[in-house]
Structures are given as C-alpha cells and as structure tokens.
Scaffold this motif. Structure first.
Motif, PDB file in Angstrom:
ATOM      1  N   THR A   1      67.392  31.513   5.410  1.00  0.00           N
ATOM      2  CA  THR A   1      66.859  30.205   5.371  1.00  0.00           C
ATOM      3  C   THR A   1      67.889  29.341   4.797  1.00  0.00           C
ATOM      4  OG1 THR A   1      65.882  30.268   3.241  1.00  0.00           O
ATOM      5  CG2 THR A   1      64.550  30.733   5.329  1.00  0.00           C
ATOM      6  N   SER A   2      67.596  28.018   5.255  1.00  0.00           N
ATOM      7  CA  SER A   2      68.450  26.851   4.636  1.00  0.00           C
ATOM      8  C   SER A   2      67.603  25.722   4.603  1.00  0.00           C
ATOM      9  CB  SER A   2      69.633  26.570   5.835  1.00  0.00           C
ATOM     10  OG  SER A   2      70.141  25.657   5.105  1.00  0.00           O
ATOM     11  N   THR A   3      67.550  25.030   3.362  1.00  0.00           N
ATOM     12  CA  THR A   3      66.500  23.801   3.159  1.00  0.00           C
ATOM     13  C   THR A   3      67.409  22.806   2.531  1.00  0.00           C
ATOM     14  OG1 THR A   3      66.351  24.554   0.845  1.00  0.00           O
ATOM     15  CG2 THR A   3      64.695  25.203   2.374  1.00  0.00           C
ATOM     16  N   HIS A   4      67.100  21.484   2.728  1.00  0.00           N
ATOM     17  CA  HIS A   4      67.761  20.513   2.415  1.00  0.00           C
ATOM     18  C   HIS A   4      66.823  19.211   1.916  1.00  0.00           C
ATOM     19  CE1 HIS A   4      66.874  19.145   6.589  1.00  0.00           C
ATOM     20  NE2 HIS A   4      67.041  17.917   6.298  1.00  0.00           N
ATOM     21  N   LEU A   5      67.465  18.446   1.226  1.00  0.00           N
ATOM     22  CA  LEU A   5      66.508  16.942   0.900  1.00  0.00           C
ATOM     23  C   LEU A   5      67.685  15.943   0.875  1.00  0.00           C
ATOM     24  CD1 LEU A   5      63.921  15.908  -0.428  1.00  0.00           C
ATOM     25  CD2 LEU A   5      65.236  16.356  -2.433  1.00  0.00           C
ATOM     26  N   PRO A   6      67.324  14.994   1.793  1.00  0.00           N
ATOM     27  CA  PRO A   6      68.044  13.845   1.760  1.00  0.00           C
ATOM     28  C   PRO A   6      67.808  12.888   0.665  1.00  0.00           C
ATOM     29  CG  PRO A   6      66.448  13.465   3.563  1.00  0.00           C
ATOM     30  CD  PRO A   6      66.366  15.067   2.924  1.00  0.00           C
ATOM     31  N   LEU A   7      68.728  12.215   0.035  1.00  0.00           N
ATOM     32  CA  LEU A   7      68.495  11.510  -1.200  1.00  0.00           C
ATOM     33  C   LEU A   7      69.570   9.968  -0.979  1.00  0.00           C
ATOM     34  CD1 LEU A   7      69.105  13.913  -4.097  1.00  0.00           C
ATOM     35  CD2 LEU A   7      66.934  12.889  -3.189  1.00  0.00           C
ATOM     36  N   PRO A   8      69.268   8.968  -1.368  1.00  0.00           N
ATOM     37  CA  PRO A   8      69.857   7.613  -1.265  1.00  0.00           C
ATOM     38  C   PRO A   8      70.754   7.299  -2.341  1.00  0.00           C
ATOM     39  CG  PRO A   8      67.640   7.209  -2.283  1.00  0.00           C
ATOM     40  CD  PRO A   8      67.912   8.722  -2.125  1.00  0.00           C
ATOM     41  N   ILE A   9      71.345   8.247  -2.904  1.00  0.00           N
ATOM     42  CA  ILE A   9      72.455   8.356  -3.806  1.00  0.00           C
ATOM     43  C   ILE A   9      73.693   8.864  -3.696  1.00  0.00           C
ATOM     44  CG2 ILE A   9      70.893   7.734  -5.608  1.00  0.00           C
ATOM     45  CD1 ILE A   9      71.039  10.406  -6.644  1.00  0.00           C
ATOM     46  N   SER A  10      74.889   8.480  -4.124  1.00  0.00           N
ATOM     47  CA  SER A  10      76.084   9.476  -3.661  1.00  0.00           C
ATOM     48  C   SER A  10      76.193  10.614  -4.143  1.00  0.00           C
ATOM     49  CB  SER A  10      77.327   8.246  -4.387  1.00  0.00           C
ATOM     50  OG  SER A  10      77.190   8.550  -5.611  1.00  0.00           O
ATOM     51  N   PRO A  11      76.916  11.549  -3.865  1.00  0.00           N
ATOM     52  CA  PRO A  11      77.139  13.047  -4.116  1.00  0.00           C
ATOM     53  C   PRO A  11      77.515  13.006  -5.728  1.00  0.00           C
ATOM     54  CG  PRO A  11      78.071  12.776  -1.956  1.00  0.00           C
ATOM     55  CD  PRO A  11      77.840  11.465  -2.284  1.00  0.00           C
ATOM     56  N   GLU A  12      78.394  11.951  -6.196  1.00  0.00           N
ATOM     57  CA  GLU A  12      78.843  11.856  -7.484  1.00  0.00           C
ATOM     58  C   GLU A  12      77.646  11.582  -8.367  1.00  0.00           C
ATOM     59  OE1 GLU A  12      80.277  10.166  -5.039  1.00  0.00           O
ATOM     60  OE2 GLU A  12      81.978  11.514  -4.654  1.00  0.00           O
ATOM     61  N   ASP A  13      76.711  10.758  -8.034  1.00  0.00           N
ATOM     62  CA  ASP A  13      75.423  10.375  -8.543  1.00  0.00           C
ATOM     63  C   ASP A  13      74.655  11.410  -8.832  1.00  0.00           C
ATOM     64  OD1 ASP A  13      76.738   7.797  -9.079  1.00  0.00           O
ATOM     65  OD2 ASP A  13      75.597   6.778  -7.590  1.00  0.00           O
ATOM     66  N   ALA A  14      74.334  12.287  -7.484  1.00  0.00           N
ATOM     67  CA  ALA A  14      73.497  13.185  -7.529  1.00  0.00           C
ATOM     68  C   ALA A  14      73.739  14.461  -8.503  1.00  0.00           C
ATOM     69  CB  ALA A  14      73.451  13.780  -6.173  1.00  0.00           C
ATOM     70  N   LYS A  15      75.209  14.608  -8.645  1.00  0.00           N
ATOM     71  CA  LYS A  15      75.848  15.558  -9.677  1.00  0.00           C
ATOM     72  C   LYS A  15      75.507  15.126 -11.017  1.00  0.00           C
ATOM     73  CE  LYS A  15      79.823  18.208 -10.797  1.00  0.00           C
ATOM     74  NZ  LYS A  15      81.168  18.572 -10.448  1.00  0.00           N
ATOM     75  N   ALA A  16      75.851  13.950 -11.294  1.00  0.00           N
ATOM     76  CA  ALA A  16      75.692  13.396 -12.595  1.00  0.00           C
ATOM     77  C   ALA A  16      74.195  13.469 -13.115  1.00  0.00           C
ATOM     78  CB  ALA A  16      76.309  12.204 -12.800  1.00  0.00           C
TER      79      ALA A  16
END
Length: 89
Positions: free
Chosen positions: A22-37
């Motif tokens: 399986t593969s799951t995902h969640l879209p977020l309205p922030i940049s990848p750098e902000d998500a990692k931080a």
C-alpha cells in the motif's frame, strides 16, 4: 510503514508513506522544507511540549511517532519514530 518521503507538489508538498502493498499520502499547503522542519521540531521538543503548528499544519508527538494533520480536516498521517530518525536526521 517501511518508507517515507516528503514530495514537492503544486499546492505545497505531499507526505508519502509506502508499505509492502500500500501507499498513502497527505497533501499539505507548506513547502517540503517547512514540513521537514515541523517534523524535526516535534522530534527534538521536550516531553512537556507535545506538538507544533505552522500555517495551519499541526504536528503532534505520539507514543509511536509524529502525527501530522491540517487544521479543519479529519485526515492525518503518522510517521513512526524509526522513519523520522532514518529519513530526516
């Protein structure tokens, strides 16, 4: 979940988790750098502070890992501690 990625998308980023079948995902309205931080901020936070928020995206510490969700939405995405250590640090 065996693999975790933060993928750039037109609306910001997408958290993607893969398991054997399986593969799951969640879209977020922030940049990848902000998500990692945001995820790392929860990982490095004290036990008294269980979560962080950035532009309507909440990250909370759980017993099993970091739970990410967007304010006003029911969907959430949980990243196990071992993947946070392996993929983001």
């Amino acid at each position: 979940m065996q693999e975790f990625q933060i993928v750039e998308s037109p609306e910001g980023c997408r958290l993607v988790g893969n398991d054997i079948h399986t593969s799951t995902h969640l879209p977020l309205p922030i940049s990848p750098e902000d998500a990692k931080a945001l995820i790392l901020a929860v990982f490095k936070s004290d036990d008294d502070q269980h979560g962080c928020e950035f532009h309507g995206v909440l990250a909370d510490s759980t017993a099993n890992g970091v739970r990410i969700r967007q304010v006003g939405k029911d969907a959430w995405f949980e990243i196990p501690w071992k993947l946070v250590l392996r993929e983001l640090t």
